[in-house]
Write a protein that holds these residues in place. Structure first.
Motif, mmCIF file in Angstrom:
data_model
loop_
_atom_site.group_PDB
_atom_site.id
_atom_site.type_symbol
_atom_site.label_atom_id
_atom_site.label_comp_id
_atom_site.label_asym_id
_atom_site.label_seq_id
_atom_site.Cartn_x
_atom_site.Cartn_y
_atom_site.Cartn_z
ATOM 1 N N PHE A 144 -6.647 23.235 -24.507
ATOM 2 C CA PHE A 144 -7.508 23.634 -25.623
ATOM 3 C C PHE A 144 -8.230 22.415 -26.202
ATOM 4 O O PHE A 144 -9.424 22.469 -26.504
ATOM 5 C CB PHE A 144 -6.678 24.351 -26.694
ATOM 6 C CG PHE A 144 -7.500 24.995 -27.769
ATOM 7 C CD1 PHE A 144 -8.187 26.173 -27.526
ATOM 8 C CD2 PHE A 144 -7.581 24.434 -29.028
ATOM 9 C CE1 PHE A 144 -8.951 26.778 -28.513
ATOM 10 C CE2 PHE A 144 -8.336 25.027 -30.032
ATOM 11 C CZ PHE A 144 -9.023 26.205 -29.771
ATOM 12 N N ALA A 145 -7.515 21.309 -26.335
ATOM 13 C CA ALA A 145 -8.134 20.075 -26.833
ATOM 14 C C ALA A 145 -9.228 19.595 -25.885
ATOM 15 O O ALA A 145 -10.304 19.171 -26.325
ATOM 16 C CB ALA A 145 -7.072 18.989 -27.009
ATOM 17 N N ILE B 242 -4.739 32.470 -19.619
ATOM 18 C CA ILE B 242 -4.853 31.360 -18.666
ATOM 19 C C ILE B 242 -6.240 31.358 -18.031
ATOM 20 O O ILE B 242 -6.908 30.317 -17.975
ATOM 21 C CB ILE B 242 -3.741 31.450 -17.598
ATOM 22 C CG1 ILE B 242 -2.379 31.200 -18.251
ATOM 23 C CG2 ILE B 242 -4.001 30.479 -16.447
ATOM 24 C CD1 ILE B 242 -1.188 31.532 -17.373
ATOM 25 N N ASP B 243 -6.686 32.517 -17.573
ATOM 26 C CA ASP B 243 -8.007 32.611 -16.944
ATOM 27 C C ASP B 243 -9.117 32.213 -17.915
ATOM 28 O O ASP B 243 -10.065 31.518 -17.539
ATOM 29 C CB ASP B 243 -8.257 34.023 -16.415
ATOM 30 C CG ASP B 243 -7.369 34.378 -15.230
ATOM 31 O OD1 ASP B 243 -6.751 33.472 -14.626
ATOM 32 O OD2 ASP B 243 -7.282 35.588 -14.917
ATOM 33 N N ALA C 86 -13.169 28.232 -19.288
ATOM 34 C CA ALA C 86 -13.819 27.330 -20.248
ATOM 35 C C ALA C 86 -13.786 25.890 -19.736
ATOM 36 O O ALA C 86 -14.755 25.145 -19.910
ATOM 37 C CB ALA C 86 -13.155 27.444 -21.614
ATOM 38 N N CYS C 87 -12.690 25.497 -19.086
ATOM 39 C CA CYS C 87 -12.629 24.156 -18.481
ATOM 40 C C CYS C 87 -13.734 24.002 -17.444
ATOM 41 O O CYS C 87 -14.428 22.978 -17.401
ATOM 42 C CB CYS C 87 -11.269 23.910 -17.832
ATOM 43 S SG CYS C 87 -9.950 23.540 -18.996
ATOM 44 N N LYS D 118 -16.949 21.498 -17.468
ATOM 45 C CA LYS D 118 -16.693 20.485 -16.440
ATOM 46 C C LYS D 118 -15.522 19.561 -16.782
ATOM 47 O O LYS D 118 -15.566 18.353 -16.548
ATOM 48 C CB LYS D 118 -17.960 19.684 -16.158
ATOM 49 C CG LYS D 118 -19.079 20.545 -15.592
ATOM 50 C CD LYS D 118 -20.338 19.751 -15.360
ATOM 51 C CE LYS D 118 -21.445 20.529 -14.722
ATOM 52 N NZ LYS D 118 -21.708 21.871 -15.117
ATOM 53 N N VAL D 119 -14.478 20.152 -17.347
ATOM 54 C CA VAL D 119 -13.245 19.414 -17.608
ATOM 55 C C VAL D 119 -12.516 19.277 -16.276
ATOM 56 O O VAL D 119 -12.252 20.270 -15.603
ATOM 57 C CB VAL D 119 -12.350 20.157 -18.630
ATOM 58 C CG1 VAL D 119 -10.985 19.493 -18.741
ATOM 59 C CG2 VAL D 119 -13.041 20.232 -19.985
ATOM 60 N N GLU D 120 -12.220 18.057 -15.903
ATOM 61 C CA GLU D 120 -11.480 17.820 -14.660
ATOM 62 C C GLU D 120 -9.988 17.783 -14.976
ATOM 63 O O GLU D 120 -9.575 17.227 -15.995
ATOM 64 C CB GLU D 120 -11.908 16.495 -14.030
ATOM 65 C CG GLU D 120 -11.240 16.225 -12.705
ATOM 66 C CD GLU D 120 -11.676 14.917 -12.058
ATOM 67 O OE1 GLU D 120 -11.110 14.588 -11.005
ATOM 68 O OE2 GLU D 120 -12.556 14.228 -12.600
#
Length: 188
Positions: free
Chosen positions: A17-18, A117-118, A123-124, A128-130
């Motif tokens: 979430f962060a 979870i999905d 959102a990640c 583009k959160v790796e």
């Protein structure tokens, strides 16, 4: 060496979430999540008997903290900043509706934790959160204005901002990196 603007250690609900919120608030910045295990959001999967107890209908922080006998003063400020209504709205904006049970607990209408979870992983992807798994952080060193992290003896990471979201540890050794960075640790 893998470089990112922001690194979050821990791929549980708080860390993910962060990361999403950091990426959303800082377009163009590279956000990386590092997780020691091979599993993301493992506790979300089993929360609420596999249904994921997301939040509560109680909207008043001073009432909500009564459910948290330890740390309730610190939580009051956090709940005032981002409360249960904010949580419901955050998920609703991403297509996940929640329903309340008689005791105030709120779950996705699917009654399936995989829905949450999905949503988080989607959102990640959007921002583009790796995410790197199986990277057990062993050392953190402050080098000028950046942090250098070592995982698994030979994986190196560098970032300007670092957020540690590793959950609790019942052993004082679990906090040794924080102590080395100058933080004082109260035994668990």
């Amino acid at each position: 060496m893998k470089k990112a603007d922001i690194i979050i250690i821990g791929a549980g609900a708080a860390g993910i979430f962060a990361a999403i919120n950091a990426a959303e608030a800082n377009p163009g910045k590279k956000v990386l999540v590092v997780e020691k295990s091979s599993k993301l959001l493992a506790k979300v999967k089993v929360s609420g008997g596999g249904r994921c107890n997301v939040t509560n209908t109680c909207k008043e922080p001073s009432e909500l903290i009564k459910n948290y006998p330890r740390g309730n003063k610190k939580l009051k400020k956090a709940f005032a900043e981002f409360g249960t209504t904010d949580t419901v709205n955050w998920f609703s904006e991403r297509g996940v509706e929640l329903h309340a049970e008689a005791d105030g607990r709120m779950f996705p209408i699917t009654n399936n934790s995989q829905t949450i979870i999905d949503c988080l992983l989607k959102a990640c992807d959007k921002y583009k959160v790796e995410i790197i798994t199986r990277a057990n952080i062993e050392t953190i060193e402050k080098q000028g204005s950046s942090f250098q992290l070592t995982a698994n003896a030979n994986q190196l990471f560098e970032c300007e901002k670092l957020l540690i979201s590793t959950g609790g540890s019942n052993k004082i050794e679990g906090y040794s990196w924080l102590e080395k960075l100058g933080h004082s640790i109260n035994p668990p």
